[in-house]
Write an enzyme that holds these catalytic residues in place. Structure first.
Site, short mmCIF file in Angstrom:
data_model
loop_
_atom_site.label_atom_id
_atom_site.label_comp_id
_atom_site.label_asym_id
_atom_site.label_seq_id
_atom_site.Cartn_x
_atom_site.Cartn_y
_atom_site.Cartn_z
N ASP A 88 -0.10 5.26 1.05
CA ASP A 88 -0.15 5.85 2.20
C ASP A 88 -0.34 5.43 3.46
O ASP A 88 -1.05 4.19 3.76
CB ASP A 88 -1.40 6.79 2.07
CG ASP A 88 -1.55 7.73 0.87
OD1 ASP A 88 -0.96 8.79 0.99
OD2 ASP A 88 -2.15 7.24 -0.26
N ASP A 104 -1.91 -1.10 6.00
CA ASP A 104 -2.01 -0.60 7.21
C ASP A 104 -3.64 -0.48 7.54
O ASP A 104 -4.04 0.08 8.49
CB ASP A 104 -1.29 0.81 7.42
CG ASP A 104 -2.13 1.92 6.55
OD1 ASP A 104 -2.33 1.58 5.28
OD2 ASP A 104 -2.17 3.01 6.96
N ASP A 126 0.89 -1.03 0.04
CA ASP A 126 -0.01 0.12 0.08
C ASP A 126 1.09 1.14 0.14
O ASP A 126 1.93 0.90 0.16
CB ASP A 126 -0.84 -0.20 1.32
CG ASP A 126 -1.56 1.24 1.57
OD1 ASP A 126 -2.40 1.65 0.47
OD2 ASP A 126 -1.72 1.82 2.51
#
Length: 225
Positions: free
Chosen positions: A13, A172, A11
């Site tokens: 960000d 996250d 991922d």
């Protein structure tokens, strides 16, 4: 030593880069256009992960209430400001570059799957000097409307574009973990990212607290399969 996986996906960000300062500036710039009070960076962090539209929707809810008409007017303003300031205040997490070096030295193909627009992801990665490391960059709009994470489609496309083989995915958010699970590959949660709750609630196959733990964690996951 043989590589644990042929492909490792990330991922963007809250996983590759800490973009919270940049996104907070963009959200607060936009809220100011509606006469709303600014949000603190710690309020914005848990709102990141589902794409810019969701972040703004949640930001409006927190700053006085969500109105669809406000959203229509403000969303383009957010995108314009963010696109013009996309890398200012965004930086790689500690240990990331060393981990990428290690993986590439082992012949691992690296990829990015994000819910950020593909054009924004490419621009951001280019401006921070990381774009050339990735065999594929897939955004929230790459696979068409409704096919962003947690859909398995972008993860499957990531594997195809990187040449096929075994893969694992690091993120996250619940979007990341579910996308990996839906695609049938191992998931790793980054506890240092933009978590909306305890990292254990994501139910990932493994958790890392820093990039120093990524390589041994990948090896452990490969050993389970």
């Amino acid at each position: 030593m043989a590589r644990a996986f042929d492909i490792v996906g990330f991922d963007l960000d809250g996983t590759l880069l800490d973009t919270s300062a940049t996104l907070t500036r963009a959200v607060n710039h936009t809220l100011a256009q509606a006469g709303r009070p600014p949000l603190h960076i710690e309020e914005v962090r848990p709102l990141i992960g589902g794409g810019a539209k969701r972040t703004l929707e949640k930001g409006l809810e927190r700053s006085g209430g969500y109105d669809p008409e406000d959203m229509k007017r403000l969303y383009p303003l957010l995108l314009d400001f963010y696109g013009s300031n996309i890398s200012e205040g965004s930086f790689p997490y500690p240990g990331l570059v060393d981990a990428l070096d290690h993986l590439q030295a082992d012949g691992v193909r690296l990829t990015v799957v994000t819910n950020k627009f593909e054009s924004f992801a490419l621009k951001l990665l280019d401006e921070v000097g990381l774009l050339g490391r990735f065999a594929a960059v897939i955004g929230g709009d790459t696979m068409g409307k409704g096919n962003a994470k947690p859909s398995a489609m972008p993860i499957r496309e990531m594997i195809v574009r990187a040449g096929g083989g075994s893969a694992a995915f690091l993120g996250d958010s619940i979007y990341d973990v579910l996308a990996a699970k839906n695609a049938g590959i191992p998931s790793i949660a980054a506890s240092f990212g933009f978590l909306a709750g305890p990292v254990e609630e994501l139910a990932a196959d493994a958790v890392i607290d820093s990039y120093d733990e990524l390589i041994p964690t990948l090896s452990a996951l490969a050993g389970r399969s």
